[in-house]
Scaffold this active site. Sequence first.
Site, mmCIF file in Angstrom:
data_model
loop_
_atom_site.group_PDB
_atom_site.id
_atom_site.type_symbol
_atom_site.label_atom_id
_atom_site.label_comp_id
_atom_site.label_asym_id
_atom_site.label_seq_id
_atom_site.Cartn_x
_atom_site.Cartn_y
_atom_site.Cartn_z
ATOM 1 N N ASP A 44 0.831 -1.210 0.000
ATOM 2 C CA ASP A 44 0.000 0.000 0.000
ATOM 3 C C ASP A 44 0.863 1.257 0.000
ATOM 4 O O ASP A 44 0.356 2.364 -0.165
ATOM 5 C CB ASP A 44 -1.000 -0.001 1.157
ATOM 6 C CG ASP A 44 -0.349 -0.066 2.529
ATOM 7 O OD1 ASP A 44 0.891 -0.176 2.609
ATOM 8 O OD2 ASP A 44 -1.083 -0.016 3.544
ATOM 9 N N GLU A 181 8.674 -4.184 11.341
ATOM 10 C CA GLU A 181 9.143 -2.895 10.817
ATOM 11 C C GLU A 181 9.635 -1.962 11.920
ATOM 12 O O GLU A 181 8.961 -1.784 12.942
ATOM 13 C CB GLU A 181 8.035 -2.204 10.019
ATOM 14 C CG GLU A 181 8.493 -0.883 9.405
ATOM 15 C CD GLU A 181 7.544 -0.314 8.376
ATOM 16 O OE1 GLU A 181 7.818 0.799 7.875
ATOM 17 O OE2 GLU A 181 6.535 -0.969 8.061
#
Length: 282
Positions: A44, A181
């Site tokens: 995305d 992340e």
Amino acid sequence: MNKITVKDILSMKGRRRIVMITAYDYTFAKLVDRAGVDIILVGDSVGMVMHGLPSTIPVTMDDMLHHIRAVAAARPRALVVGDMPFLSYEVSREEAVRNAGLMLKAGAEAVKIEGGVEVADKVEAMVKAGIPVMGHIGLTPQRHLIFGGYRRRGRRLCEAEKIIEDAKALEDAGAFAVVIEYTASEVAEIITRKLSIPTICIGSGPHCDGQVLVLHDVLGLTETPPPFAKKYVDLADIVVKAISKYAEEVRSGAFPSKDHYFTMKPEEYSKLVESLKKKGLV
């Protein structure tokens, strides 16, 4: 070379490092696949790097399906994973399954969702429906407003423990891999040791089972790349120089040269001129 499957990715844990990179269109999907990556993530992040959006939050299902179709058209050997956009899975298990199914119909071979404990039930529902799911914990960009920005995660005890709990919840729910992340490397190392499924790091150190980066960061096309990204080539500079040279040659008349166009046979050209004269067109 055989097509890479979810089963292949699972088998790579502890055996060899997994290489994942984003791609959003047919051309780059072909190129990164030729380079030998294991996973292509239709992220995305496309909203920011391809559409100029300020974050990933405005990205829609239609946006993602469009780009998944383009990547799938390249028929890559790599596993194609589609990112589920904001509010495509959070509302209910039914919506999560329905939207993930649309991604598979568009050509994705697995989906990725952000979150841990709070989305474990959605992961379980999708896996039960036959949809392979990759998790995403640590810094989850779709939740950056809650975190106060794109900041480091896992530096404090309570936060580190939460991320570890999230990882375990995703594994228990049936995820086949987890992206970690911008999280402290010690936390990522603990998770990698703890889980039987592969971990794939982005900005979380060298101890994961694999690494992922955004294509535009790797190629030097991002104006302000994140601090954990590595630029392997300054493609932006190469593109600007090439187009500047093209513009210069067009303006000077150097392009096109005789190598770049064709002409009629002399006798055919003579016939054309005579015909046009008779018709009063020249």
